[in-house]
Design a protein around this motif. Structure first.
Motif, PDB file in Angstrom:
ATOM      1  N   UNK A   1       0.831  -1.208   0.000  1.00  0.00           N
ATOM      2  CA  UNK A   1       0.000   0.000   0.000  1.00  0.00           C
ATOM      3  C   UNK A   1       0.864   1.256   0.000  1.00  0.00           C
ATOM      4  N   UNK A   2       1.912   1.242   0.824  1.00  0.00           N
ATOM      5  CA  UNK A   2       2.816   2.394   0.870  1.00  0.00           C
ATOM      6  C   UNK A   2       3.578   2.535  -0.445  1.00  0.00           C
ATOM      7  N   UNK A   3       4.033   1.416  -0.999  1.00  0.00           N
ATOM      8  CA  UNK A   3       4.775   1.446  -2.254  1.00  0.00           C
ATOM      9  C   UNK A   3       3.892   1.948  -3.386  1.00  0.00           C
ATOM     10  N   UNK A   4       2.653   1.505  -3.409  1.00  0.00           N
ATOM     11  CA  UNK A   4       1.718   1.943  -4.449  1.00  0.00           C
ATOM     12  C   UNK A   4       1.581   3.464  -4.445  1.00  0.00           C
ATOM     13  N   UNK A   5       1.464   4.026  -3.245  1.00  0.00           N
ATOM     14  CA  UNK A   5       1.304   5.477  -3.125  1.00  0.00           C
ATOM     15  C   UNK A   5       2.539   6.205  -3.623  1.00  0.00           C
ATOM     16  N   UNK A   6       3.701   5.720  -3.225  1.00  0.00           N
ATOM     17  CA  UNK A   6       4.948   6.359  -3.640  1.00  0.00           C
ATOM     18  C   UNK A   6       5.156   6.246  -5.147  1.00  0.00           C
ATOM     19  N   UNK A   7       4.893   5.063  -5.697  1.00  0.00           N
ATOM     20  CA  UNK A   7       5.107   4.855  -7.113  1.00  0.00           C
ATOM     21  C   UNK A   7       4.123   5.653  -7.950  1.00  0.00           C
TER      22      UNK A   7
ATOM     23  N   UNK B   1      -0.474  -2.367  -7.858  1.00  0.00           N
ATOM     24  CA  UNK B   1      -0.579  -2.250  -9.312  1.00  0.00           C
ATOM     25  C   UNK B   1       0.770  -2.629  -9.913  1.00  0.00           C
ATOM     26  N   UNK B   2       0.871  -3.795 -10.544  1.00  0.00           N
ATOM     27  CA  UNK B   2       2.181  -4.235 -11.035  1.00  0.00           C
ATOM     28  C   UNK B   2       2.779  -3.314 -12.088  1.00  0.00           C
ATOM     29  N   UNK B   3       1.939  -2.570 -12.812  1.00  0.00           N
ATOM     30  CA  UNK B   3       2.469  -1.660 -13.821  1.00  0.00           C
ATOM     31  C   UNK B   3       3.296  -0.537 -13.197  1.00  0.00           C
ATOM     32  N   UNK B   4       3.000  -0.218 -11.932  1.00  0.00           N
ATOM     33  CA  UNK B   4       3.761   0.826 -11.258  1.00  0.00           C
ATOM     34  C   UNK B   4       5.162   0.361 -10.880  1.00  0.00           C
ATOM     35  N   UNK B   5       5.367  -0.946 -10.817  1.00  0.00           N
ATOM     36  CA  UNK B   5       6.679  -1.489 -10.468  1.00  0.00           C
ATOM     37  C   UNK B   5       7.660  -1.456 -11.629  1.00  0.00           C
ATOM     38  N   UNK B   6       7.116  -1.514 -12.844  1.00  0.00           N
ATOM     39  CA  UNK B   6       7.985  -1.672 -14.017  1.00  0.00           C
ATOM     40  C   UNK B   6       9.077  -0.598 -14.116  1.00  0.00           C
ATOM     41  N   UNK B   7       8.759   0.682 -13.901  1.00  0.00           N
ATOM     42  CA  UNK B   7       9.821   1.692 -13.984  1.00  0.00           C
ATOM     43  C   UNK B   7      10.898   1.533 -12.914  1.00  0.00           C
ATOM     44  N   UNK B   8      10.550   0.909 -11.784  1.00  0.00           N
ATOM     45  CA  UNK B   8      11.505   0.756 -10.688  1.00  0.00           C
ATOM     46  C   UNK B   8      12.369  -0.488 -10.859  1.00  0.00           C
ATOM     47  N   UNK B   9      11.764  -1.572 -11.314  1.00  0.00           N
ATOM     48  CA  UNK B   9      12.485  -2.842 -11.419  1.00  0.00           C
ATOM     49  C   UNK B   9      13.075  -3.074 -12.801  1.00  0.00           C
TER      50      UNK B   9
END
Length: 269
Positions: free
Chosen positions: A112-118, A215-223
């Motif tokens: 939840x925290x990561x989603x907000x930051x991303x 939301x896995x799409x929000x992870x793509x720019x980070x990973x």
């Protein structure tokens, strides 16, 4: 465009592994194949993959991770190779891509925290800063100096890696190819291969993040990687040193003679 005369080298338990060689330089030479390799972390390497790496006659494995990452998941022994630890981000306030990423991102509260930051773009902004750090941190300059001077002193064939093999490793490869004379488009081609070679290997991380409500799409720019991240590193080089040649000379202590020696050693006629 990059011109390569070798296929990608596929390993089953080591992600993002490839030969740094194969690209043409502006003067028509080619970066030597079988001399320098890059990858993600090696701790899960199977017996077969370790045997494969040993069969490449790798003499040195450069670990660019933090002490915490290395202690948590140490490199395995590769027959015939010695390990060299170079903590690129020792002087950074935080280190991205924790070794237990899959566990962290499967916790609902963390998600939840990561989603907000991303979602607010701060994750991407962090990546820009991290790439500037790869150029300007004293620990980064010391580490990359150690990598390239050891390559000059007979460490090759060599493999360098970090955790994901994309940021610390990505800048090592990008700066190395640039000083050898590879054009910028080909440097970016190699860098962006991570999105094809690493992201599929961590599909479980995206799946776990989604299962925990993210939301896995929000992870793509980070990973994954983006050209804009590498742009940030090259812009920092320009701001601090003017040219990549000056970055090597002033930041890494590898003068014009050393740069020529790198080209002589790692370029084929």
């Amino acid at each position: 465009m990059t011109e390569r005369s070798v296929d990608r080298l596929e390993l089953t338990t080591v992600a993002n592994f490839r030969d740094v060689g194969g690209a043409l330089t502006a003067d028509g030479r080619r970066v030597a194949i079988g001399r320098v390799f890059r990858s993600a972390a090696l701790h899960d390497a199977s017996d077969a993959d370790r045997a494969f790496l040993s069969g490449l006659d790798i003499r040195t494995v450069f670990d660019l991770r933090s002490v915490a990452e290395t202690d948590a998941e140490p490199d395995p022994t590769i027959d015939g190779a010695v390990g060299v630890h170079l903590d690129v981000l020792a002087d950074a306030e935080t280190v991205s891509a924790p070794a237990n990423l899959d566990k962290v991102l499967s916790d609902p509260e963390t998600v939840a925290a990561a989603n907000e930051k991303l979602a607010d773009g701060s994750g991407v902004e962090h990546m820009y800063g991290a790439y500037r750090d790869l150029v300007n941190l004293p620990s980064a300059q010391k580490s990359y100096q150690g990598l390239f001077t050891r390559l000059l002193d007979g460490a090759a064939p060599a493999l360098f890696h970090c955790t994901a093999g994309k940021d610390r490793t990505g800048w090592a490869a990008a700066s190395f190819l640039t000083i050898l004379g590879v054009d910028r488009d080909a440097v970016y081609d190699d860098y962006l291969l991570t999105n094809d070679m690493f992201l599929p290997a961590i599909r479980h991380v995206f799946d776990g993040f989604e299962a925990a409500g993210g939301d896995p799409d929000l992870l793509r720019p980070l990973l994954g990687v983006q050209a804009a991240y590498l742009d940030a590193a090259f812009a920092e080089v320009e701001d601090q040193f003017g040219t990549v040649e000056n970055y090597f000379a002033e930041g890494l202590g590898i003068d014009a003679d050393g740069q020529r020696a790198l080209r002589d050693k790692f370029l084929d006629a």
